[in-house]
Design a protein around this motif. Sequence first.
Motif, PDB file in Angstrom:
ATOM      1  N   HIS A   7       0.820  -1.213   0.000  1.00 58.86           N
ATOM      2  CA  HIS A   7       0.000   0.000   0.000  1.00 58.86           C
ATOM      3  C   HIS A   7       0.856   1.266   0.000  1.00 58.86           C
ATOM      4  CE1 HIS A   7      -3.447  -2.488   0.441  1.00 58.86           C
ATOM      5  NE2 HIS A   7      -3.166  -2.860   1.675  1.00 58.86           N
ATOM      6  N   ASP A   8       1.955   1.257   0.746  1.00 58.89           N
ATOM      7  CA  ASP A   8       2.813   2.443   0.802  1.00 58.89           C
ATOM      8  C   ASP A   8       3.392   2.783  -0.566  1.00 58.89           C
ATOM      9  OD1 ASP A   8       2.326   2.756   3.500  1.00 58.89           O
ATOM     10  OD2 ASP A   8       4.184   1.758   4.111  1.00 58.89           O
ATOM     11  N   LEU A   9       3.788   1.765  -1.298  1.00 63.19           N
ATOM     12  CA  LEU A   9       4.347   1.992  -2.634  1.00 63.19           C
ATOM     13  C   LEU A   9       3.276   2.532  -3.580  1.00 63.19           C
ATOM     14  CD1 LEU A   9       6.673   1.801  -4.631  1.00 63.19           C
ATOM     15  CD2 LEU A   9       6.030  -0.582  -5.011  1.00 63.19           C
ATOM     16  N   GLN A  10       2.077   1.962  -3.524  1.00 64.67           N
ATOM     17  CA  GLN A  10       0.997   2.423  -4.387  1.00 64.67           C
ATOM     18  C   GLN A  10       0.569   3.849  -4.047  1.00 64.67           C
ATOM     19  OE1 GLN A  10       0.025   0.799  -7.123  1.00 64.67           O
ATOM     20  NE2 GLN A  10       1.523  -0.764  -6.607  1.00 64.67           N
ATOM     21  N   ARG A  11       0.547   4.162  -2.748  1.00 66.70           N
ATOM     22  CA  ARG A  11       0.221   5.529  -2.320  1.00 66.70           C
ATOM     23  C   ARG A  11       1.255   6.499  -2.874  1.00 66.70           C
ATOM     24  NH1 ARG A  11       2.772   8.274   0.956  1.00 66.70           N
ATOM     25  NH2 ARG A  11       3.668   6.504   2.057  1.00 66.70           N
ATOM     26  N   ALA A  12       2.527   6.136  -2.753  1.00 62.92           N
ATOM     27  CA  ALA A  12       3.596   7.005  -3.253  1.00 62.92           C
ATOM     28  C   ALA A  12       3.531   7.153  -4.768  1.00 62.92           C
ATOM     29  CB  ALA A  12       4.955   6.454  -2.822  1.00 62.92           C
ATOM     30  N   ALA A  13       3.175   6.081  -5.468  1.00 65.67           N
ATOM     31  CA  ALA A  13       3.065   6.149  -6.926  1.00 65.67           C
ATOM     32  C   ALA A  13       1.927   7.077  -7.344  1.00 65.67           C
ATOM     33  CB  ALA A  13       2.859   4.755  -7.500  1.00 65.67           C
ATOM     34  N   CYS A  14       0.790   6.966  -6.668  1.00 67.75           N
ATOM     35  CA  CYS A  14      -0.337   7.864  -6.976  1.00 67.75           C
ATOM     36  C   CYS A  14       0.030   9.316  -6.682  1.00 67.75           C
ATOM     37  CB  CYS A  14      -1.574   7.459  -6.188  1.00 67.75           C
ATOM     38  SG  CYS A  14      -2.335   5.927  -6.763  1.00 67.75           S
ATOM     39  N   LYS A  15       0.744   9.520  -5.590  1.00 69.09           N
ATOM     40  CA  LYS A  15       1.174  10.876  -5.236  1.00 69.09           C
ATOM     41  C   LYS A  15       2.164  11.409  -6.265  1.00 69.09           C
ATOM     42  CE  LYS A  15       2.873  13.539  -1.323  1.00 69.09           C
ATOM     43  NZ  LYS A  15       3.296  13.458   0.093  1.00 69.09           N
ATOM     44  N   ALA A  16       3.063  10.561  -6.748  1.00 67.18           N
ATOM     45  CA  ALA A  16       4.023  10.988  -7.767  1.00 67.18           C
ATOM     46  C   ALA A  16       3.302  11.366  -9.059  1.00 67.18           C
ATOM     47  CB  ALA A  16       5.044   9.876  -8.028  1.00 67.18           C
ATOM     48  N   ILE A  17       2.328  10.563  -9.458  1.00 65.81           N
ATOM     49  CA  ILE A  17       1.549  10.899 -10.654  1.00 65.81           C
ATOM     50  C   ILE A  17       0.842  12.233 -10.445  1.00 65.81           C
ATOM     51  CG2 ILE A  17      -0.473  10.233 -12.022  1.00 65.81           C
ATOM     52  CD1 ILE A  17       0.489   7.307 -11.693  1.00 65.81           C
ATOM     53  N   ARG A  18       0.254  12.417  -9.272  1.00 65.46           N
ATOM     54  CA  ARG A  18      -0.405  13.696  -8.952  1.00 65.46           C
ATOM     55  C   ARG A  18       0.573  14.846  -9.099  1.00 65.46           C
ATOM     56  NH1 ARG A  18      -1.243  15.199  -2.928  1.00 65.46           N
ATOM     57  NH2 ARG A  18       0.826  15.937  -3.382  1.00 65.46           N
ATOM     58  N   ASN A  19       1.760  14.698  -8.540  1.00 64.78           N
ATOM     59  CA  ASN A  19       2.743  15.777  -8.575  1.00 64.78           C
ATOM     60  C   ASN A  19       3.246  16.076  -9.983  1.00 64.78           C
ATOM     61  OD1 ASN A  19       2.562  16.221  -5.837  1.00 64.78           O
ATOM     62  ND2 ASN A  19       4.293  14.892  -5.350  1.00 64.78           N
ATOM     63  N   LEU A  20       3.251  15.071 -10.835  1.00 65.47           N
ATOM     64  CA  LEU A  20       3.684  15.284 -12.220  1.00 65.47           C
ATOM     65  C   LEU A  20       2.654  16.056 -13.044  1.00 65.47           C
ATOM     66  CD1 LEU A  20       5.185  11.793 -13.056  1.00 65.47           C
ATOM     67  CD2 LEU A  20       6.439  13.958 -12.929  1.00 65.47           C
ATOM     68  N   HIS A  45      -7.036  -2.374  -6.522  1.00 64.17           N
ATOM     69  CA  HIS A  45      -6.339  -3.525  -5.952  1.00 64.17           C
ATOM     70  C   HIS A  45      -5.770  -3.285  -4.559  1.00 64.17           C
ATOM     71  CE1 HIS A  45      -6.735  -5.892  -9.564  1.00 64.17           C
ATOM     72  NE2 HIS A  45      -6.336  -4.855 -10.262  1.00 64.17           N
ATOM     73  N   HIS A  46      -5.829  -2.066  -4.077  1.00 59.26           N
ATOM     74  CA  HIS A  46      -5.252  -1.735  -2.775  1.00 59.26           C
ATOM     75  C   HIS A  46      -6.258  -0.925  -1.965  1.00 59.26           C
ATOM     76  CE1 HIS A  46      -1.394  -3.243  -4.102  1.00 59.26           C
ATOM     77  NE2 HIS A  46      -1.668  -2.660  -5.256  1.00 59.26           N
ATOM     78  N   PRO A  47      -7.164  -1.619  -1.282  1.00 58.41           N
ATOM     79  CA  PRO A  47      -8.184  -0.914  -0.494  1.00 58.41           C
ATOM     80  C   PRO A  47      -7.585  -0.274   0.750  1.00 58.41           C
ATOM     81  CG  PRO A  47      -8.378  -3.280  -0.186  1.00 58.41           C
ATOM     82  CD  PRO A  47      -7.318  -3.053  -1.216  1.00 58.41           C
ATOM     83  N   ASP A  48      -7.078   0.909   0.570  1.00 58.52           N
ATOM     84  CA  ASP A  48      -6.409   1.647   1.644  1.00 58.52           C
ATOM     85  C   ASP A  48      -6.806   3.111   1.505  1.00 58.52           C
ATOM     86  OD1 ASP A  48      -3.975   1.740   3.675  1.00 58.52           O
ATOM     87  OD2 ASP A  48      -3.675   3.380   2.230  1.00 58.52           O
ATOM     88  N   VAL A  49      -7.170   3.743   2.603  1.00 62.43           N
ATOM     89  CA  VAL A  49      -7.662   5.119   2.547  1.00 62.43           C
ATOM     90  C   VAL A  49      -6.621   6.073   1.959  1.00 62.43           C
ATOM     91  CG1 VAL A  49      -7.043   5.734   4.926  1.00 62.43           C
ATOM     92  CG2 VAL A  49      -8.974   6.856   3.805  1.00 62.43           C
ATOM     93  N   GLU A  50      -5.355   5.862   2.232  1.00 67.01           N
ATOM     94  CA  GLU A  50      -4.333   6.769   1.705  1.00 67.01           C
ATOM     95  C   GLU A  50      -4.106   6.558   0.206  1.00 67.01           C
ATOM     96  OE1 GLU A  50      -2.823   9.447   2.990  1.00 67.01           O
ATOM     97  OE2 GLU A  50      -4.205   9.170   4.648  1.00 67.01           O
ATOM     98  N   VAL A  51      -4.174   5.323  -0.249  1.00 71.04           N
ATOM     99  CA  VAL A  51      -4.094   5.067  -1.694  1.00 71.04           C
ATOM    100  C   VAL A  51      -5.282   5.737  -2.384  1.00 71.04           C
ATOM    101  CG1 VAL A  51      -4.121   3.305  -3.510  1.00 71.04           C
ATOM    102  CG2 VAL A  51      -2.814   2.903  -1.414  1.00 71.04           C
ATOM    103  N   ASP A  52      -6.472   5.566  -1.808  1.00 69.33           N
ATOM    104  CA  ASP A  52      -7.666   6.189  -2.377  1.00 69.33           C
ATOM    105  C   ASP A  52      -7.554   7.713  -2.396  1.00 69.33           C
ATOM    106  OD1 ASP A  52      -8.785   3.720  -2.798  1.00 69.33           O
ATOM    107  OD2 ASP A  52     -10.125   3.816  -1.074  1.00 69.33           O
ATOM    108  N   HIS A  53      -7.056   8.286  -1.323  1.00 69.33           N
ATOM    109  CA  HIS A  53      -6.924   9.745  -1.245  1.00 69.33           C
ATOM    110  C   HIS A  53      -5.976  10.265  -2.322  1.00 69.33           C
ATOM    111  CE1 HIS A  53      -6.644  13.757   0.442  1.00 69.33           C
ATOM    112  NE2 HIS A  53      -5.326  13.634   0.390  1.00 69.33           N
ATOM    113  N   GLN A  54      -4.787   9.685  -2.396  1.00 70.85           N
ATOM    114  CA  GLN A  54      -3.814  10.146  -3.390  1.00 70.85           C
ATOM    115  C   GLN A  54      -4.294   9.849  -4.811  1.00 70.85           C
ATOM    116  OE1 GLN A  54      -1.352  12.123  -2.764  1.00 70.85           O
ATOM    117  NE2 GLN A  54      -1.619  11.964  -0.551  1.00 70.85           N
ATOM    118  N   GLY A  55      -4.958   8.706  -4.981  1.00 66.45           N
ATOM    119  CA  GLY A  55      -5.494   8.374  -6.298  1.00 66.45           C
ATOM    120  C   GLY A  55      -6.564   9.354  -6.742  1.00 66.45           C
TER     121      GLY A  55
END
Length: 64
Positions: A7-20, A45-55
């Motif tokens: 989940h941490d990696l997916q959250r960071a990936a969504c955040k990186a896409i957001r920042n780009l 695939h990653h039911p996590d509130v932080e992944v959802d938020h960044q996504g």
Amino acid sequence: MTHVPAHDLQRAACKAIRNLCFTANNRVLVASVGGCQAVIEAMKHHPDVEVDHQGCMALRILAY
């Protein structure tokens, strides 16, 4: 598309896409290489509130 089960990696990936995506050119580029689908798959695939938020933030900016 393969997703790492961290989940941490997916959250960071969504955040990186957001920042780009803060410039119009980058939004077009990210969308054209499958960025929207990558974010959706991460959220699916990653039911996590932080992944959802960044996504959601990434998709919001991509839609602008």
